[in-house]
Design a protein around this motif. Structure first.
Motif, PDB file in Angstrom:
ATOM      1  N   ILE A   1       0.848  -1.201   0.000  1.00  0.00           N
ATOM      2  CA  ILE A   1       0.000   0.000   0.000  1.00  0.00           C
ATOM      3  C   ILE A   1       0.878   1.242   0.000  1.00  0.00           C
ATOM      4  CG2 ILE A   1      -1.663   1.341   1.361  1.00  0.00           C
ATOM      5  CD1 ILE A   1      -2.820  -1.278   2.391  1.00  0.00           C
ATOM      6  N   ASP A   2       0.689   2.094  -1.011  1.00  0.00           N
ATOM      7  CA  ASP A   2       1.276   3.438  -1.010  1.00  0.00           C
ATOM      8  C   ASP A   2       0.193   4.369  -1.538  1.00  0.00           C
ATOM      9  OD1 ASP A   2       2.692   5.757  -1.104  1.00  0.00           O
ATOM     10  OD2 ASP A   2       4.253   5.037  -2.440  1.00  0.00           O
ATOM     11  N   VAL A   3      -0.667   4.804  -0.622  1.00  0.00           N
ATOM     12  CA  VAL A   3      -1.858   5.575  -1.030  1.00  0.00           C
ATOM     13  C   VAL A   3      -1.442   6.847  -1.772  1.00  0.00           C
ATOM     14  CG1 VAL A   3      -3.888   6.826  -0.199  1.00  0.00           C
ATOM     15  CG2 VAL A   3      -3.281   4.630   0.836  1.00  0.00           C
ATOM     16  N   LEU A   4      -0.406   7.524  -1.288  1.00  0.00           N
ATOM     17  CA  LEU A   4       0.072   8.758  -1.940  1.00  0.00           C
ATOM     18  C   LEU A   4       1.489   8.501  -2.456  1.00  0.00           C
ATOM     19  CD1 LEU A   4      -1.207  11.474   0.595  1.00  0.00           C
ATOM     20  CD2 LEU A   4      -2.242  10.755  -1.561  1.00  0.00           C
ATOM     21  N   ARG A   5       1.623   8.141  -3.775  1.00  0.00           N
ATOM     22  CA  ARG A   5       0.578   7.897  -4.727  1.00  0.00           C
ATOM     23  C   ARG A   5       0.825   6.649  -5.551  1.00  0.00           C
ATOM     24  NH1 ARG A   5       1.809  13.368  -7.837  1.00  0.00           N
ATOM     25  NH2 ARG A   5       3.847  12.693  -7.129  1.00  0.00           N
ATOM     26  N   ALA A   6       1.934   5.952  -5.247  1.00  0.00           N
ATOM     27  CA  ALA A   6       2.378   4.895  -6.169  1.00  0.00           C
ATOM     28  C   ALA A   6       1.323   3.810  -6.389  1.00  0.00           C
ATOM     29  CB  ALA A   6       3.688   4.285  -5.677  1.00  0.00           C
ATOM     30  N   SER A   7       0.593   3.413  -5.317  1.00  0.00           N
ATOM     31  CA  SER A   7      -0.449   2.380  -5.508  1.00  0.00           C
ATOM     32  C   SER A   7      -1.421   2.809  -6.594  1.00  0.00           C
ATOM     33  CB  SER A   7      -1.270   2.169  -4.229  1.00  0.00           C
ATOM     34  OG  SER A   7      -0.573   1.419  -3.280  1.00  0.00           O
TER      35      SER A   7
ATOM     36  N   GLY B   1       7.821   7.827 -12.916  1.00  0.00           N
ATOM     37  CA  GLY B   1       8.117   7.920 -11.488  1.00  0.00           C
ATOM     38  C   GLY B   1       8.465   9.333 -11.059  1.00  0.00           C
ATOM     39  N   GLU B   2       8.914   9.431  -9.819  1.00  0.00           N
ATOM     40  CA  GLU B   2       9.162  10.764  -9.256  1.00  0.00           C
ATOM     41  C   GLU B   2      10.361  10.791  -8.322  1.00  0.00           C
ATOM     42  OE1 GLU B   2       8.807  11.307  -5.665  1.00  0.00           O
ATOM     43  OE2 GLU B   2       8.467   9.143  -5.526  1.00  0.00           O
ATOM     44  N   ARG B   3      10.843  12.014  -8.128  1.00  0.00           N
ATOM     45  CA  ARG B   3      11.790  12.316  -7.053  1.00  0.00           C
ATOM     46  C   ARG B   3      11.287  13.627  -6.455  1.00  0.00           C
ATOM     47  NH1 ARG B   3      17.412  12.402  -9.406  1.00  0.00           N
ATOM     48  NH2 ARG B   3      18.129  10.396  -8.646  1.00  0.00           N
TER      49      ARG B   3
ATOM     50  N   GLY C   1       5.574  11.302 -14.731  1.00  0.00           N
ATOM     51  CA  GLY C   1       5.848  11.470 -13.306  1.00  0.00           C
ATOM     52  C   GLY C   1       5.126  10.411 -12.492  1.00  0.00           C
ATOM     53  N   ASN C   2       4.578  10.807 -11.337  1.00  0.00           N
ATOM     54  CA  ASN C   2       3.878   9.837 -10.488  1.00  0.00           C
ATOM     55  C   ASN C   2       2.465  10.301 -10.164  1.00  0.00           C
ATOM     56  OD1 ASN C   2       3.565   7.497  -8.956  1.00  0.00           O
ATOM     57  ND2 ASN C   2       4.262   8.495  -7.073  1.00  0.00           N
ATOM     58  N   SER C   3       1.864  11.076 -11.075  1.00  0.00           N
ATOM     59  CA  SER C   3       0.456  11.420 -10.887  1.00  0.00           C
ATOM     60  C   SER C   3      -0.384  10.406 -11.663  1.00  0.00           C
ATOM     61  CB  SER C   3       0.176  12.825 -11.434  1.00  0.00           C
ATOM     62  OG  SER C   3      -1.221  13.020 -11.475  1.00  0.00           O
TER      63      SER C   3
ATOM     64  N   TYR D   1      10.068   4.042 -11.020  1.00  0.00           N
ATOM     65  CA  TYR D   1      10.823   4.357  -9.790  1.00  0.00           C
ATOM     66  C   TYR D   1      10.064   5.407  -8.991  1.00  0.00           C
ATOM     67  CZ  TYR D   1      14.004   6.542  -6.573  1.00  0.00           C
ATOM     68  OH  TYR D   1      14.549   7.046  -5.425  1.00  0.00           O
ATOM     69  N   THR D   2       9.808   5.126  -7.711  1.00  0.00           N
ATOM     70  CA  THR D   2       9.302   6.183  -6.822  1.00  0.00           C
ATOM     71  C   THR D   2      10.065   6.107  -5.501  1.00  0.00           C
ATOM     72  OG1 THR D   2       7.533   4.909  -5.751  1.00  0.00           O
ATOM     73  CG2 THR D   2       6.979   6.016  -7.820  1.00  0.00           C
ATOM     74  N   THR D   3       9.950   7.165  -4.715  1.00  0.00           N
ATOM     75  CA  THR D   3      10.761   7.275  -3.495  1.00  0.00           C
ATOM     76  C   THR D   3      10.522   6.103  -2.545  1.00  0.00           C
ATOM     77  OG1 THR D   3      10.456   9.645  -3.755  1.00  0.00           O
ATOM     78  CG2 THR D   3      11.431   8.911  -1.693  1.00  0.00           C
ATOM     79  N   ASN D   4       9.256   5.704  -2.393  1.00  0.00           N
ATOM     80  CA  ASN D   4       8.942   4.645  -1.425  1.00  0.00           C
ATOM     81  C   ASN D   4       8.206   3.449  -2.039  1.00  0.00           C
ATOM     82  OD1 ASN D   4       9.715   6.224   1.132  1.00  0.00           O
ATOM     83  ND2 ASN D   4       8.261   7.604   0.145  1.00  0.00           N
ATOM     84  N   GLY D   5       7.250   3.727  -2.921  1.00  0.00           N
ATOM     85  CA  GLY D   5       6.351   2.671  -3.392  1.00  0.00           C
ATOM     86  C   GLY D   5       7.032   1.569  -4.177  1.00  0.00           C
ATOM     87  N   SER D   6       7.882   1.937  -5.150  1.00  0.00           N
ATOM     88  CA  SER D   6       8.513   0.884  -5.972  1.00  0.00           C
ATOM     89  C   SER D   6       9.448   0.042  -5.103  1.00  0.00           C
ATOM     90  CB  SER D   6       9.259   1.493  -7.169  1.00  0.00           C
ATOM     91  OG  SER D   6      10.313   2.323  -6.745  1.00  0.00           O
TER      92      SER D   6
ATOM     93  N   GLU E   1       1.109  14.259   6.322  1.00  0.00           N
ATOM     94  CA  GLU E   1       2.380  14.942   6.014  1.00  0.00           C
ATOM     95  C   GLU E   1       2.637  14.977   4.509  1.00  0.00           C
ATOM     96  OE1 GLU E   1       5.719  13.281   8.171  1.00  0.00           O
ATOM     97  OE2 GLU E   1       4.558  13.241  10.016  1.00  0.00           O
ATOM     98  N   HIS E   2       2.491  13.800   3.870  1.00  0.00           N
ATOM     99  CA  HIS E   2       2.805  13.770   2.439  1.00  0.00           C
ATOM    100  C   HIS E   2       1.709  14.459   1.620  1.00  0.00           C
ATOM    101  CE1 HIS E   2       5.084  12.693  -1.005  1.00  0.00           C
ATOM    102  NE2 HIS E   2       4.118  11.976  -1.543  1.00  0.00           N
ATOM    103  N   GLY E   3       0.473  14.413   2.135  1.00  0.00           N
ATOM    104  CA  GLY E   3      -0.619  15.128   1.469  1.00  0.00           C
ATOM    105  C   GLY E   3      -0.316  16.622   1.384  1.00  0.00           C
TER     106      GLY E   3
HETATM  107  C1  MLT Z   1       6.371   7.298  -3.170  1.00  0.00           C
HETATM  108  O1  MLT Z   1       6.537   6.202  -3.737  1.00  0.00           O
HETATM  109  O2  MLT Z   1       7.111   7.702  -2.291  1.00  0.00           O
HETATM  110  C2  MLT Z   1       5.222   8.195  -3.519  1.00  0.00           C
HETATM  111  O3  MLT Z   1       4.389   7.606  -4.428  1.00  0.00           O
HETATM  112  C3  MLT Z   1       5.685   9.583  -3.761  1.00  0.00           C
HETATM  113  C4  MLT Z   1       4.731  10.473  -4.527  1.00  0.00           C
HETATM  114  O4  MLT Z   1       3.681  10.853  -4.016  1.00  0.00           O
HETATM  115  O5  MLT Z   1       5.014  10.806  -5.685  1.00  0.00           O
END
Ligand code: MLT
Length: 242
Positions: free
Chosen positions: A25-31, A70-72, A83-85, A102-107, A202-204
């Motif tokens: 689960i990565d609600v914001l936003r990778a999932s 993906g995003e940084r 990106g990651n939208s 690639y994303t910061t946390n989700g991937s 926080e991430h929101g």
């Molecule tokens: C993540 O994988 O860290 C997030 O999806 C970052 C984001 O919101 O782009």
């Protein structure tokens, strides 16, 4: 059937997941980005843990059918196509494509669970479908919250708590760990207004500050799709119904 929730992927080693059914689960936003890409016909997503790997892999895969996403720091990475939208992963952009992701946390959370017997991707938008799939699971369940930089993310744990709570409605044999009990309790309070919870997370707040407020609305919706992405070898694909 044991059901455990990891508040961050760092709580376990890769081999911990062998023989288990895992849910990332990565609600914001990778999932939501992964679910949307698959729903819009992407052939597969290849999760990677570094930008360098993304670039190297994409060079070795063939031409026009492979793209980088993906995003940084929430933004599209230079040289990447997307990106990651979730809004960027429209049918015209992703249909039949292999997406190196690639994303910061989700991937990274997906890669952490790579030895699982089964691994599914969940957000609020495909909650009911994942619950129904887990209803058929015969192995213990590990829900991996992607968190943020090794820390706790409210939105992931609330979503995990909802998943655990909904699953208990269709399975009488669930044995919650303490973290699962805590997440179920958190969902009952913070999960009453999902959009508000995302806006105040926080991430929101970071996403809002970077112009992605619409994404929060998208990610807050419940059961807008029955698509379940799952990890098959090293790639994420569409789980097709039996
Ligand atoms: C993540 O994988 O860290 C997030 O999806 C970052 C984001 O919101 O782009």
């Amino acid at each position: 059937m044991k059901l455990n929730i990891l508040f961050t992927p760092d709580q376990a080693d890769d081999l911990f997941f062998a023989g288990k059914t895992s849910v990332v689960i990565d609600v914001l936003r990778a999932s939501n980005t992964i679910i949307t890409a698959i729903a819009n016909g992407a052939k597969e997503l290849i999760p990677v843990s570094t930008v360098d790997t993304a670039v190297k892999i994409s060079r070795n895969l063939f031409g026009g059918s492979t793209i980088l996403g993906g995003e940084r720091n929430t933004k599209r990475i230079e040289g990447f196509n997307l990106g990651n939208s979730p809004y960027e992963y429209s049918e015209d952009k992703v249909k039949s494509k292999s997406i190196v992701f690639y994303t910061t946390n989700g991937s990274k959370a997906v890669l952490k669970g790579k030895f699982s017997e089964y691994l599914y991707i969940c957000g609020f938008i495909n909650m009911a479908a994942v619950v129904s799939q887990l209803g058929k699971s015969s192995s213990d369940i590990e829900i991996i919250c992607s968190g943020n930089a090794g820390g706790f993310s409210m939105e992931d744990v609330v979503c995990a708590g909802m998943l655990a709570g909904e699953l208990a409605k269709i399975r009488m044999d669930l044995d919650y760990s303490d973290s699962a009990k805590a997440a179920v309790m958190l969902h009952k309070t913070a999960g009453k207004d999902i959009l508000k919870m995302l806006m105040e997370s926080e991430h929101g707040k970071v996403l809002k500050a970077n112009g992605f407020e619409e994404d929060l609305l998208y990610c807050s919706k419940l059961n807008t799709t029955d698509v379940i992405p799952y990890l098959s070898g090293n790639v994420i694909k569409l789980l097709s119904g039996e």
